[in-house]
Enzyme design. Sequence first.
Site, PDB file in Angstrom:
ATOM      1  N   TYR A 148       0.832  -1.192   0.000  1.00  0.00           N
ATOM      2  CA  TYR A 148       0.000   0.000   0.000  1.00  0.00           C
ATOM      3  C   TYR A 148       0.875   1.253   0.000  1.00  0.00           C
ATOM      4  O   TYR A 148       1.714   1.417   0.886  1.00  0.00           O
ATOM      5  CB  TYR A 148      -0.901   0.027   1.253  1.00  0.00           C
ATOM      6  CG  TYR A 148      -1.863  -1.150   1.388  1.00  0.00           C
ATOM      7  CD1 TYR A 148      -2.497  -1.700   0.268  1.00  0.00           C
ATOM      8  CD2 TYR A 148      -2.155  -1.694   2.630  1.00  0.00           C
ATOM      9  CE1 TYR A 148      -3.389  -2.762   0.395  1.00  0.00           C
ATOM     10  CE2 TYR A 148      -3.048  -2.759   2.771  1.00  0.00           C
ATOM     11  CZ  TYR A 148      -3.659  -3.287   1.647  1.00  0.00           C
ATOM     12  OH  TYR A 148      -4.537  -4.333   1.784  1.00  0.00           O
ATOM     13  N   LYS A 179      -1.175  -8.080  -3.199  1.00  0.00           N
ATOM     14  CA  LYS A 179      -2.499  -7.570  -2.851  1.00  0.00           C
ATOM     15  C   LYS A 179      -2.435  -6.053  -2.875  1.00  0.00           C
ATOM     16  O   LYS A 179      -1.675  -5.440  -2.111  1.00  0.00           O
ATOM     17  CB  LYS A 179      -2.862  -8.068  -1.450  1.00  0.00           C
ATOM     18  CG  LYS A 179      -4.130  -7.480  -0.895  1.00  0.00           C
ATOM     19  CD  LYS A 179      -4.522  -8.215   0.364  1.00  0.00           C
ATOM     20  CE  LYS A 179      -5.692  -7.541   1.040  1.00  0.00           C
ATOM     21  NZ  LYS A 179      -6.224  -8.303   2.146  1.00  0.00           N
TER      22      LYS A 179
HETATM   23  P1  FBP Z   1     -10.650  -5.648   3.964  1.00  0.00           P
HETATM   24  O1  FBP Z   1     -11.251  -6.415   2.785  1.00  0.00           O
HETATM   25  O2  FBP Z   1     -11.491  -5.771   5.194  1.00  0.00           O
HETATM   26  O3  FBP Z   1     -10.354  -4.224   3.582  1.00  0.00           O
HETATM   27  O4  FBP Z   1      -9.281  -6.364   4.293  1.00  0.00           O
HETATM   28  C1  FBP Z   1      -8.165  -6.179   3.481  1.00  0.00           C
HETATM   29  C2  FBP Z   1      -6.968  -5.680   4.263  1.00  0.00           C
HETATM   30  O5  FBP Z   1      -5.809  -5.668   3.482  1.00  0.00           O
HETATM   31  C3  FBP Z   1      -6.713  -6.468   5.551  1.00  0.00           C
HETATM   32  O6  FBP Z   1      -5.969  -7.632   5.310  1.00  0.00           O
HETATM   33  C4  FBP Z   1      -6.055  -5.452   6.412  1.00  0.00           C
HETATM   34  O7  FBP Z   1      -6.273  -5.656   7.748  1.00  0.00           O
HETATM   35  C5  FBP Z   1      -6.734  -4.190   6.007  1.00  0.00           C
HETATM   36  O8  FBP Z   1      -7.207  -4.364   4.688  1.00  0.00           O
HETATM   37  C6  FBP Z   1      -5.817  -3.002   6.091  1.00  0.00           C
HETATM   38  O9  FBP Z   1      -6.488  -1.887   5.611  1.00  0.00           O
HETATM   39  P2  FBP Z   1      -5.960  -0.418   5.850  1.00  0.00           P
HETATM   40  O10 FBP Z   1      -4.464  -0.471   5.861  1.00  0.00           O
HETATM   41  O11 FBP Z   1      -6.512   0.353   4.709  1.00  0.00           O
HETATM   42  O12 FBP Z   1      -6.521   0.005   7.140  1.00  0.00           O
END
Ligand code: FBP
Length: 257
Positions: A148, A179
Site C-alpha cells: 500500500y 495484494k
Molecule cells: P478488507 O477487505 O477488510 O479491507 O481487508 C483487506 C486488508 O488488506 C486487511 O488484510 C487489512 O487488515 C486491512 O485491509 C488493512 O487496511 P488499511 O491499511 O486500509 O486500514
Amino acid sequence: MRLLVKTNLKKILKNGKTLILAYDQGLEHGPTDFNDKNVDPNYIIKIAKDNKFSALVFQKGIAEKYNDEIKKSKIPLIVKLNGKTGLVKGDPISRQLCTVEEAIKLGATGVGFTIYIGSIHEPKMLQEFENIQRNAHKKNIPVILWIYPRGKSIKNKPKRELMAYAARTALEIGADIVKIKWEQGTTFKDLQWAVKSAGKTKVVIAGGAKKQEKELLQQTKQIMKAGCAGLAIGRNVWQNKDPNKLSKQLKKIILGK
Ligand code: FBP
C-alpha cells in the site's frame, strides 16, 4: 520460481484464480470492525469452510490458538508475518512479528507481509521482506505481499502511477501474489496497467470498508476482466448479514462456480 513453490501456490490458486478471506483487521484496526458474531475467529473459519474459500489469513496468535479448528476446516492457511495497530500516526511501519519457520509449524501454506511504499520506513520493510522471501522460497512457501502506498511523500503523486508502482514493486522483489487496493479515482484501464506491471506476479484486490453488495459484485467483475487473480477480502464478507450468499456470488464471478 522453484517448482515446489509453484506446487504450493496451486493450493491457493485454482486455475490461476483465488478468493482469500482476510481476518487481520483486529490488529490493524481494532475490534471496532467487529460485532458479537464476527469477533469470534471460529465464525470466520466457518465462513471459509462452508464456502470453500481458497485461503484464510490470520496473524500468528489466532493461527496458534485456533489451530485445531483451522486444520479441521482444511482451508489453506496464510500467516501474516508482520502487522501494526492503527493507533500510531505518521508514516507507517509494519514490523515482523512471526517467522517463516513458525508459520510453517502452524501449518501455513503461504505467508503474508505488508509493505507501505513511500513511507520513510520503507527501507526497513523492504529489508525484512527480502529475508522472508528468501526463507519462504527455500521452504517452498509462496509469499503474498500486501503493498500500500502511504506516507507524506506520496501525497501529490497520481493514484494511477502509485497503483502500478505498488504492483511492479511486488514483481521486482519476488512476491508470488500481490495484494493492492483498486485506488479510488482510477479507471479500469489503470487497473489493467497495474496488472500488466505486475508481470507474472498474480494480483489480488483488497475489499476495503463495507460497501453495497451490488457495487462490490460489479467491481469484482471488472477486477477479473482487468486480469486480476481475484480478491483478498475481509470486512465485506464477514460484516455481511448473509456471508454465505455473498461468498457464493463472489466465487461464481472469480472461480466460475
Ligand atoms: P478488507 O477487505 O477488510 O479491507 O481487508 C483487506 C486488508 O488488506 C486487511 O488484510 C487489512 O487488515 C486491512 O485491509 C488493512 O487496511 P488499511 O491499511 O486500509 O486500514
